[in-house]
Write an enzyme that holds these catalytic residues in place. Structure first.
Site, PDB file in Angstrom:
ATOM      1  N   ARG A   1      -1.695  -4.522   3.570  1.00 42.42           N
ATOM      2  CA  ARG A   1      -1.365  -3.678   4.728  1.00 42.42           C
ATOM      3  C   ARG A   1      -0.055  -4.103   5.375  1.00 42.42           C
ATOM      4  O   ARG A   1       0.689  -3.281   5.894  1.00 42.42           O
ATOM      5  CB  ARG A   1      -2.504  -3.790   5.744  1.00 42.42           C
ATOM      6  CG  ARG A   1      -2.273  -3.026   7.033  1.00 42.42           C
ATOM      7  CD  ARG A   1      -3.365  -3.368   8.040  1.00 42.42           C
ATOM      8  NE  ARG A   1      -3.336  -2.515   9.209  1.00 42.42           N
ATOM      9  CZ  ARG A   1      -4.123  -2.670  10.263  1.00 42.42           C
ATOM     10  NH1 ARG A   1      -5.017  -3.654  10.268  1.00 42.42           N
ATOM     11  NH2 ARG A   1      -4.049  -1.869  11.298  1.00 42.42           N
TER      12      ARG A   1
ATOM     13  N   HIS B   1      -5.403  -3.162   1.698  1.00 43.52           N
ATOM     14  CA  HIS B   1      -5.902  -3.922   2.849  1.00 43.52           C
ATOM     15  C   HIS B   1      -6.662  -5.176   2.427  1.00 43.52           C
ATOM     16  O   HIS B   1      -7.735  -5.492   2.931  1.00 43.52           O
ATOM     17  CB  HIS B   1      -6.801  -3.054   3.731  1.00 43.52           C
ATOM     18  CG  HIS B   1      -6.084  -1.904   4.375  1.00 43.52           C
ATOM     19  ND1 HIS B   1      -5.549  -0.873   3.640  1.00 43.52           N
ATOM     20  CD2 HIS B   1      -5.798  -1.645   5.672  1.00 43.52           C
ATOM     21  CE1 HIS B   1      -4.969  -0.008   4.463  1.00 43.52           C
ATOM     22  NE2 HIS B   1      -5.096  -0.455   5.699  1.00 43.52           N
TER      23      HIS B   1
ATOM     24  N   ASP C   1      -8.259  -5.755  12.083  1.00 41.87           N
ATOM     25  CA  ASP C   1      -9.523  -5.185  11.589  1.00 41.87           C
ATOM     26  C   ASP C   1     -10.618  -6.246  11.494  1.00 41.87           C
ATOM     27  O   ASP C   1     -11.805  -5.918  11.440  1.00 41.87           O
ATOM     28  CB  ASP C   1      -9.321  -4.534  10.221  1.00 41.87           C
ATOM     29  CG  ASP C   1      -8.610  -3.194  10.335  1.00 41.87           C
ATOM     30  OD1 ASP C   1      -8.260  -2.792  11.460  1.00 41.87           O
ATOM     31  OD2 ASP C   1      -8.399  -2.556   9.291  1.00 41.87           O
TER      32      ASP C   1
ATOM     33  N   ARG D   1       0.847  -1.204   0.000  1.00 40.26           N
ATOM     34  CA  ARG D   1       0.000   0.000   0.000  1.00 40.26           C
ATOM     35  C   ARG D   1       0.884   1.256   0.000  1.00 40.26           C
ATOM     36  O   ARG D   1       0.534   2.277  -0.599  1.00 40.26           O
ATOM     37  CB  ARG D   1      -0.965   0.007   1.177  1.00 40.26           C
ATOM     38  CG  ARG D   1      -0.303   0.020   2.550  1.00 40.26           C
ATOM     39  CD  ARG D   1      -1.292   0.293   3.659  1.00 40.26           C
ATOM     40  NE  ARG D   1      -0.672   0.166   4.975  1.00 40.26           N
ATOM     41  CZ  ARG D   1      -1.135   0.739   6.069  1.00 40.26           C
ATOM     42  NH1 ARG D   1      -2.221   1.482   6.021  1.00 40.26           N
ATOM     43  NH2 ARG D   1      -0.537   0.575   7.228  1.00 40.26           N
TER      44      ARG D   1
ATOM     45  N   GLU E   1     -18.321   5.028  -1.659  1.00 35.87           N
ATOM     46  CA  GLU E   1     -17.492   4.341  -2.650  1.00 35.87           C
ATOM     47  C   GLU E   1     -18.174   4.179  -4.001  1.00 35.87           C
ATOM     48  O   GLU E   1     -17.536   4.297  -5.056  1.00 35.87           O
ATOM     49  CB  GLU E   1     -17.074   2.963  -2.111  1.00 35.87           C
ATOM     50  CG  GLU E   1     -16.153   3.006  -0.901  1.00 35.87           C
ATOM     51  CD  GLU E   1     -16.884   3.137   0.418  1.00 35.87           C
ATOM     52  OE1 GLU E   1     -16.218   3.111   1.466  1.00 35.87           O
ATOM     53  OE2 GLU E   1     -18.143   3.275   0.409  1.00 35.87           O
TER      54      GLU E   1
ATOM     55  N   PHE F   1     -14.313  -2.719   0.280  1.00 40.33           N
ATOM     56  CA  PHE F   1     -15.217  -1.692  -0.247  1.00 40.33           C
ATOM     57  C   PHE F   1     -14.971  -1.439  -1.729  1.00 40.33           C
ATOM     58  O   PHE F   1     -15.908  -1.211  -2.498  1.00 40.33           O
ATOM     59  CB  PHE F   1     -15.038  -0.391   0.533  1.00 40.33           C
ATOM     60  CG  PHE F   1     -15.069  -0.589   2.030  1.00 40.33           C
ATOM     61  CD1 PHE F   1     -16.084  -1.321   2.620  1.00 40.33           C
ATOM     62  CD2 PHE F   1     -14.081  -0.062   2.829  1.00 40.33           C
ATOM     63  CE1 PHE F   1     -16.115  -1.520   3.991  1.00 40.33           C
ATOM     64  CE2 PHE F   1     -14.096  -0.250   4.198  1.00 40.33           C
ATOM     65  CZ  PHE F   1     -15.116  -0.974   4.800  1.00 40.33           C
TER      66      PHE F   1
END
Length: 312
Positions: free
Chosen positions: A167, A109, A117, A10, A58, A83
């Site tokens: 991530r 991610h 998460d 990322r 989004e 998303f």
């Protein structure tokens, strides 16, 4: 011995966008209130007038990107994979895929290495979703070097591209003078004769380490980096499978619909081969430290080694 450099892809994404932005005025970056996490904030700091924060909307972001693409811009849309692929599937299909617009989707991610998460954010289904969209190119880079090369290649090609980033900081393995990135072309990282391991994303390094463990047991594994899931390198898949006679796929994604499925489809049609798919089984992830989750789901080198040994 010096410590291996580790960089999250990322971060590579944010840095690559910024470098490209200095060369191309038509590059625009969109984000959905996650610029700090997706690292597009690096681009925003350098080019605030070409960064659009769409908020937690989004689907709207994809629609805006489609409009920008239709006006000659090259938009990169950014959000978490959950998303970027999951929440916006309809918009990507109808507003980007159907008219085959030049929109790039930077999904960060991805996979269970999102860690703490938890299951709701650990998207192990995104590649499967994107593979079903006609004309969509899917790239899942293995390290910093490859991620930067993938972003540039995505900019240079015409048409929709789904880029998958992680991530977790991962070892840099492609920092060699002869490294060459080409969309749709796999990379043979280790020649072998006893079986082929096709790996993608962060699992490429883990597969290389697993191959070392197998080597100690007298098993000579060929390791191939499949950074482009679609279009997949059919020629290389068939050639290596015919050479070794056994195939293993390794991915930080569901074994349904991802790299394993793509390789199985090719081989079932052109080179029927005994095969094992290693990935996330038909289950959701869970909250926990990324490295520990990779160990628990047997997606680390030791887990891959164990499963391959049982397979052969």
């Amino acid at each position: 011995m010096s410590e291996v450099k580790k960089i999250a892809t990322r971060d590579s994404y944010g840095n690559a966008l910024t470098a490209l932005g200095k060369e191309h005025d038509n590059l625009v970056v969109l984000d959905a209130d996650l610029a700090a996490a997706t690292k597009t904030g690096i681009f925003k700091k350098e080019f605030p007038e070409r960064h659009i924060d769409c908020g937690i909307a989004e689907a709207n972001m994809i629609g805006i990107a489609a409009g920008l693409a239709s006006c000659g811009k090259v938009p990169f849309c950014s959000s978490f994979a959950m998303f970027a692929a999951g929440r916006t599937f309809e918009q990507i299909r109808n507003s980007v895929g159907y008219p085959h617009l030049n929109v790039k989707i930077g999904a960060t991610h991805a996979g269970i290495s999102v860690g703490e998460d938890g299951a709701t954010h650990q998207c192990n289904e995104d590649i499967a979703l994107m593979r079903t969209i006609p004309g969509m190119t899917i790239i899942n880079p293995s390290d910093d070097v490859e991620a930067k090369a993938a972003v540039q290649a995505a900019y240079e090609m015409e048409g929709p591209v789904y880029l998958r980033f992680g991530r977790l900081a991962v070892p840099v393995i492609n920092d060699t003078p002869d490294y060459k990135f080409e969309i749709g072309k796999g990379v043979v990282l280790k020649e072998g004769t006893d079986l082929t391991i096709f790996a993608t994303g962060l699992e490429v390094n883990e597969s290389l380490e697993a191959a070392k463990l197998l080597e100690a047991d007298g098993v000579n594994a060929e390791v191939i980096n499949i950074h482009t899931i679609k279009p997949i390198d059919r020629e290389l898949v068939v050639k290596s499978a015919a050479k070794t006679g056994k195939v293993v796929t390794v991915e930080e994604h569901s074994i349904i619909g991802g790299l394993g499925s793509a390789v199985a489809e090719v081989l079932s049609e052109e080179q029927p081969t005994k095969m094992l798919r290693i990935g996330v089984e038909d289950r959701f992830g869970e909250s926990g430290p990324a490295v520990k989750l990779l160990e628990k789901y047997e997606l680390d080198a030791a887990g891959i080694y164990k499963k391959v040994k049982a397979f052969i």
